[in-house]
Design an enzyme around this catalytic site. Structure first.
Site, short mmCIF file in Angstrom:
data_model
loop_
_atom_site.label_atom_id
_atom_site.label_comp_id
_atom_site.label_asym_id
_atom_site.label_seq_id
_atom_site.Cartn_x
_atom_site.Cartn_y
_atom_site.Cartn_z
N LYS A 1 32.51 44.48 32.15
CA LYS A 1 31.76 45.38 33.03
C LYS A 1 30.43 45.67 32.36
CE LYS A 1 35.28 48.26 32.62
NZ LYS A 1 35.51 48.59 34.03
N ARG A 2 29.48 46.31 33.07
CA ARG A 2 28.24 46.69 32.40
C ARG A 2 28.56 47.59 31.21
NH1 ARG A 2 23.08 45.80 34.71
NH2 ARG A 2 22.33 46.83 32.82
N LYS B 1 39.98 43.28 40.91
CA LYS B 1 39.99 41.82 40.71
C LYS B 1 41.09 41.41 39.73
CE LYS B 1 35.21 42.05 41.95
NZ LYS B 1 33.87 42.43 41.47
#
Ligand code: 26V
Length: 786
Positions: free
Chosen positions: A521-522, A633
Site C-alpha cells: 500500500k502507499r 483483494k
C-alpha cells in the site's frame, strides 16, 4: 472473433503504424497492433452504447485520478477473447504473456482512491450502467520508484513513450478553457471501458491540455525560439504530471489549474450534450444528469457549473443552485484533516474571479438558511464555505449535493458522529454509506486464472465472475479435503510464480515454501509499516536469543511508494531495507525469516502479489483508514486478514468470521479513552522488547547513512507522543502474529480459513457498490445495447 481476422488485423496495423512485417516486429509493436485490432473490433458497439446512454438519464464520475494499470489482458478477458488470442499468437510463435508484460501501467492515480475509480468504471460497464468517467490524461503518471542502497529514489513515469493504443483522440469535441491569464484547449481522449461479457462499451474521457496555437510564428521568425513555444509549454504543463496526494501539498497553483481544467471541460461537455437535446431549457437538467465528485478534487465543478448556468445560460441564481444541489453527489475518502482541501481565495480570485463571487453567493445562501433555522454565529462558522480567506471545498461539496457518502461503515459513522457531525445534524438524510469494492475481473479472473478455473469447476459455470455473491455456494465444500488440498496447491503455484517474478525484478531469491506475509500500500505513518518493521526486528532478536524459536519460515514482503517530499515515509523505507540487510547477513536468523522490499509497487505488480500471499497485513491506526481496498483483494484471493478494527477490515472479518482472521489492537473508542494521557515512554521503559527495537533507531545498530532519518523516527515515537499508537499496539500485534504462526502449523485448519475468506468475499465486488450508488444516489438503470 475469427482467428484469421486477428492475424490480419495484427499484420495490417504492424504495416500502417510501424512499417514492419510480423517476422521483424518488436514486442511493443505487436502489442500496439494487437490492441488496435481489438479496438477496431469494438468501435461500433462503443458508439452504439454512447447513443443508447444519451437517450436516458446518465451519471458522470468526476475524478482527478484513475489508476487503470494495464488494459490488454483485462480487455481480452472481458471480451471473452483471451484464450483465442493466446492460441493465435502461439501459432505465430508469440507468447501472449510476454506481450502483456510489455504494456506500461496507466498509473494515473496515487493509490486506493484512483484504483477505486478504475474498478468503478469497469463495474459500471459490466452492469450496462450509463456512466461516463471524466479525468485528466497526465503525460506522466505516478513516479517510478527505485531502491538504491536501501533508499527510495524517484524518476518520471513515461507511460506514453510507445504511444498509447487504447484511446481515441476526439478533435471535434475539444473544449476551450479560460483562466484569467491564459486560454487553453481541452482535448478529449476516449478510453473504451470494456465490461465483462456484455456488448456495452463505456467511456472514460480523459482531457489533455494543449495550447490554442502550436507556436508563435512571428517570434519564431525573429529567432526567439524559446519564446515562440513558451505558451505551448505553459499549456501542456497543466496536464503534464499527476500530483502525489499523500501530503499537505495544498496551495499549489498548478494543481488548482488542473482541477479547474478538467472540471470546466467536463461541465461544458455535459452541458453541451444537454443543449443538443433540450436547447436552453434547464428545467429537466437534473432529471437527466447526475455527477459524482470523487473526493473534493473536482469540487470546483460546482462553481463552474453555476457560472455557466447563471452567466451563459441566463438561469436565475436560485434555480441554478437548486439544480446543482440535485446534480452533484460527493464522496469523502478520508477523515485526515490535513487532506481536506482548502483554497486560498486570492488564488481563486487571481485565476477565476467570477468563481469567487459565486462561492460568496453560495456561502450567503447557506448562511441565510442556517440563520433561519436558528443557528448561532459560533455554530455557523464551522459550516462556512468561505472563511479565513479560504474556500473550504468539502463544505461546498456537502452543501451543494444530493448525497454525501463515506466508503466503509466505520468511516461513515465517524463522518456522521465526529468529523461532519454538524452537517449530519443539519441534513441527516444526505448521509449514506457505500462500502468500497473491487472488480473481480482484474482481481481474480485475470490475475489468478488458476483459482478462477477451480471455482468455475466447483460451481459448474462462470456466472460468479458477474455475480460474486455466488461464491457463497462454495461453502458446502468447506470440509472437503480434496477441495482444500487443491486450493492450497493453487496457492503454492501462485507463490512459485511470485517468487520467480521477484527474482527477475529484484534479483532476490525467496523460498516459495516459506510463509508469505505481505503489506502492500502507499507508505504513510497512519498505515504503520513501521509497526510491522519493529515487530520483525523483535522477531530477529528473539531468534538470536533462541535459534530454535518455533515459527514457520517466513518471508515478509513490503511494497510501497513514499511521497518524494515525505521525509518520515522515506525514513521508513530505509529502515525496512536495513532490517532486511541485517537479517540477510545473519546466518541463524536468515534461516527463519527474510524481508523483501519490492520496488515500484504498482497495479501490475499487485496482480502478482495478491494471489501469492499467505497473510494480508492491514494494520492502520483505528479510525484512520477510511476503507482500504487492498484488504479486499487479498480476501478474494483466499488470504486471511491480519488487521486492526479499521475501515473495511471490520466488514471483511464480519463476513468471513473472526475465527478465520486475526483482528487485534486498539479500537477507535479505546483510542478516544487513552488519547489524552497516552505516554509512549511508559511502553518504552516498561517493555524490554519495545525498548530494544526502538533503540536500534538511535544506537547505531542500523545505519541511515547519516541522513538523520532514524533519529527522526525515534522522535516521532518517543518525543512526539507516537501519534499513531504503534507502541500501544505492539504487544497486541505480537500476540496476534504468534497466533498466526501457531495456526499455520495445522495445514487443514489454515486451508479452511483461506477458503472461508474466498467464499465470503462476494459482497466486496465493486458491482455491488456500483449497484448501490446507482439505486441510492444516482437513480440510474442499466441500458443494454443487446
Ligand atoms: C491524503 C492526504 C493528504 C494530506 C496528508 C495525509 C493524507 C493522507 C491520505 C490522503 C488520501 C486522501 C484520499 C484517499 O486516497 N483516500 C483513500 O480512498 C480509498 C478509496 O476510498 C480508501 O480505500 C482508503 O482507505 C483512503 O485512504
Amino acid at each position: 472473433m475469427e482467428k484469421k481476422r486477428i492475424v490480419e488485423g495484427i499484420e495490417r496495423y504492424l504495416k500502417v503504424k510501424h512499417g514492419v512485417k510480423l517476422k521483424d516486429a518488436k514486442d511493443y509493436e505487436i502489442f500496439n497492433a494487437l490492441s488496435l485490432t481489438i479496438l477496431e473490433e469494438i468501435v461500433d458497439d462503443w458508439n452504439e452504447t454512447s447513443d443508447t446512454y444519451n437517450r436516458g438519464r446518465m451519471a458522470y464520475y468526476l475524478s482527478a485520478e484513475y489508476l487503470m494499470g494495464r488494459a490488454l489482458g483485462n480487455n481480452l478477458i472481458n471480451l471473452g477473447l483471451y484464450d483465442e488470442v493466446k492460441e493465435v499468437l502461439a501459432e505465430l510463435k508469440i507468447d501472449l504473456n510476454r506481450i502483456e508484460e510489455i504494456e506500461e501501467d496507466a498509473g494515473l492515480g496515487n493509490g486506493g482512491l484512483g484504483r477505486l475509480a478504475a474498478c468503478f468504471v469497469e463495474s459500471a460497464a459490466t452492469l450496462n450502467m450509463p456512466l461516463v468517467g471524466y479525468g485528466i490524461r497526465y503525460s506522466n503518471g505516478l513516479f517510478k520508484q527505485n531502491i538504491e542502497n536501501g533508499f527510495q529514489t524517484e524518476c518520471e513515469d513515461t507511460w506514453l513513450k510507445f504511444g498509447e493504443a487504447w484511446s481515441i483522440r476526439k478533435d471535434d469535441e475539444i473544449q476551450i478553457i479560460k483562466f484569467s491569464d491564459m486560454t487553453v484547449k481541452a482535448v478529449p481522449y476516449d478510453v473504451p471501458i470494456i465490461g465483462y461479457k456484455t456488448k456495452n462499451i463505456n467511456t472514460l474521457r480523459l482531457w489533455q491540455c494543449e495550447a490554442l496555437r502550436e507556436f508563435d510564428f512571428n517570434l519564431f521568425n525573429n529567432q526567439q525560439y524559446i519564446e515562440a513555444v513558451s505558451a505551448r509549454n505553459k499549456a501542456e504543463d497543466i496536464s503534464r504530471v499527476l500530483y502525489p496526494n499523500d501530503t499537505a501539498e495544498a496551495g499549489k497553483i498548478l494543481r488548482l489549474r488542473q482541477q479547474y481544467f478538467f472540471s470546466s471541460a467536463s461541465m461544458k461537455d455535459i452541458i453541451k450534450k444537454h443543449k443538443t437535446k433540450f436547447g436552453s431549457d434547464f428545467s429537466e437538467f437534473a432529471k437527466n444528469n447526475v455527477a459524482q465528485l470523487n473526493d473534493t478534487h473536482p469540487t470546483i465543478s460546482i462553481l463552474e457549473f453555476m457560472r455557466i448556468l447563471v452567466d451563459e445560460e441566463n438561469v436565475e441564481f436560485v434555480s441554478a443552485l437548486a439544480i446543482a444541489k440535485e446534480f452533484f453527489g460527493y464522496t469523502n475518502h478520508t477523515i485526515l484533516a490535513e487532506a481536506l482541501e482548502k483554497w486560498d481565495i486570492r488564488l481563486i480570485e487571481r485565476l477565476f474571479p467570477r468563481l469567487l463571487q459565486i462561492a460568496y453567493e453560495i456561502d450567503d445562501a447557506l448562511m441565510n438558511e442556517l440563520r433561519q433555522k436558528g443557528y448561532d454565529e459560533g455554530e455557523i462558522w464551522n459550516f462556512r464555505i468561505v472563511a479565513n480567506n479560504q474556500i473550504r471545498m468539502a463544505n461546498l461539496a456537502i452543501y451543494v449535493s444530493r448525497a454525501v457518502n463515506g466508503v466503509a461503515a466505520l468511516h461513515t459513522e465517524i463522518l456522521k458522529k465526529v468529523e461532519l457531525n454538524n452537517w449530519y445534524n443539519l441534513y441527516p438524510n444526505k448521509f449514506q454509506n457505500k462500502t468500497n469494492g473491487i472488480t473481480p475481473r482484474r482481481w481474480l479472473r485475470l490475475c489468478n486464472s488458476e483459482l478462477s478455473e477451480f471455482i468455475t469447476d466447483l460451481l459448474g459455470n462462470e456466472d460468479w465472475v458477474k455475480d460474486l455473491s455466488l461464491l457463497k455456494n462454495l461453502e458446502e465444500y468447506s470440509d472437503d479435503d480434496q477441495v482444500l488440498k487443491t486450493l492450497m496447491e493453487i496457492k503454492r503455484e501462485k507463490k512459485v510464480q511470485l517468487a520467480e517474478f521477484i527474482k527477475q525484478e529484484e534479483g532476490i531469491i525467496i523460498d516459495p515454501d516459506s510463509f508469505f506475509d505481505i503489506q502492500i500500500k502507499r507508505l504513510h505513518e497512519y498505515k504503520r509499516q513501521l509497526l510491522n518493521a519493529l515487530y520483525i526486528l523483535d522477531l530477529y532478536y528473539r531468534i538470536k536469543e533462541n535459534p530454535d524459536l518455533d515459527i514457520p519460515k517466513t518471508t515478509f514482503i513490503f511494497g510501497a511508494k513514499a511521497f518524494p517530499g515525505y521525509r518520515r515515509a522515506k525514513g521508513i523505507v530505509k529502515f525496512i531495507n536495513e532490517i532486511a540487510r541485517l537479517i540477510d547477513r545473519d546466518e541463524q536468523a536468515s534461516k527463519k525469516i527474510k524481508v523483501v522490499f519490492v520496488h515500484n509497487y504498482r497495479v501490475s505488480y499487485a496482480q502478482k502479489l495478491f494471489p501469492g500471499s499467505d497473510l494480508s497485513k492491514q494494520i492502520s491506526t483505528a479510525g484512520k483508514e477510511a476503507s482500504g481496498t487492498g484488504n479486499m483483494k487479498f480476501m478474494l484471493n483466499a488470504t486471511p486478514t491480519f488487521g486492526t478494527y479499521d475501515g473495511a477490515n471490520i466488514e471483511i472479518v464480519e463476513a468471513s468470521g473472526e475465527e478465520n482472521n486475526y483482528i487485534f489492537g486498539l479500537k477507535v473508542e479505546d483510542i478516544e479513552k487513552i488519547k489524552h494521557d497516552y505516554d509512549p515512554k511508559e511502553y518504552y521503559h516498561q517493555n524490554e522488547s519495545i525498548k530494544r527495537v526502538v533503540d536500534t533507531l538511535i544506537n547505531g545498530t542500523l545505519d541511515d547513512g547519516g541522513t538523520g532519518y532514524f533519529e527522526d523516527l525515534y522522535n516521532a515515537l518517543i518525543e512526539e507522543r507516537d501519534q499513531y499508537y504503534l507502541l500501544a499496539d505492539f504487544e497486541l500485534f505480537k500476540e496476534a502474529q504468534g497466533k498466526v504462526f501457531e495456526d499455520y502449523k495445522d495445514k487443514k485448519k489454515w486451508a479452511k480459513k483461506c477458503f472461508a475468506n474466498l467464499y465470503s468475499s462476494g459482497v466486496f465486488s465493486s458491482d455491488r457498490t456500483i449497484k448501490q450508488y446507482s439505486d441510492e444516489i444516482w437513480n440510474i438503470k442499466p441500458a443494454s445495447v443487446e
